[in-house]
Design an enzyme around this catalytic site. Structure first.
Site, PDB file in Angstrom:
ATOM      1  N   HIS A  73       0.675  -1.167   0.165  1.00  0.00           N
ATOM      2  CA  HIS A  73      -0.148   0.223  -0.015  1.00  0.00           C
ATOM      3  C   HIS A  73       0.730   1.159  -0.076  1.00  0.00           C
ATOM      4  O   HIS A  73       0.638   2.507  -0.956  1.00  0.00           O
ATOM      5  CB  HIS A  73      -1.128   0.021   1.143  1.00  0.00           C
ATOM      6  CG  HIS A  73      -1.628   1.058   1.150  1.00  0.00           C
ATOM      7  ND1 HIS A  73      -2.803   1.301   0.822  1.00  0.00           N
ATOM      8  CD2 HIS A  73      -2.050   2.260   2.582  1.00  0.00           C
ATOM      9  CE1 HIS A  73      -3.293   2.541   0.429  1.00  0.00           C
ATOM     10  NE2 HIS A  73      -2.759   2.786   1.968  1.00  0.00           N
ATOM     11  N   ASP A  76       2.179   1.656  -3.785  1.00  0.00           N
ATOM     12  CA  ASP A  76       1.558   2.185  -4.623  1.00  0.00           C
ATOM     13  C   ASP A  76       1.365   3.802  -4.069  1.00  0.00           C
ATOM     14  O   ASP A  76       0.993   4.529  -5.005  1.00  0.00           O
ATOM     15  CB  ASP A  76       0.233   1.253  -4.154  1.00  0.00           C
ATOM     16  CG  ASP A  76      -1.186   1.895  -5.196  1.00  0.00           C
ATOM     17  OD1 ASP A  76      -1.135   1.875  -5.533  1.00  0.00           O
ATOM     18  OD2 ASP A  76      -1.993   2.083  -4.809  1.00  0.00           O
TER      19      ASP A  76
END
Length: 100
Positions: A73, A76
């Site tokens: 995450h 990203d």
């Protein structure tokens, strides 16, 4: 490890926020504010990237890390923030040209 991951997420999020503030300022014709916000966005990206680099160097030096959803995450968020800031820079330039 989680502290570093949250550091990346936090700075990437701040960078995106500054980039969108820059776009809003450019749309309103305040190019000075737009440039200032883009600079702040880059500063935040630099902080996130520095943390990422430290983690990569640690892994290269033998510290192995378990790949986690949280780390994915963070990566990203950082990649998205970089891409959005780059695109917003182009959009700010377009607003600048349109105002000439």
């Amino acid at each position: 490890m989680e502290e570093h991951i949250f550091n990346i997420i936090s700075h990437a999020g701040d960078a995106r926020g500054y980039a969108y503030e820059a776009l809003k300022a450019a749309k309103a014709g305040d190019m000075e504010k737009a440039e200032e916000r883009l600079k702040k966005a880059q500063e935040e990206l630099d902080l996130a990237h520095n943390t990422q680099t430290k983690l990569i160097q640690a892994e290269l030096n033998g510290d192995s890390f378990k790949a986690s959803l949280l780390m994915i995450h963070a990566q990203d968020q950082l990649m998205t923030a970089i891409s959005e800031k780059n695109l917003i820079e182009e959009m700010v330039d377009m607003y600048r040209e349109l105002r000439k």
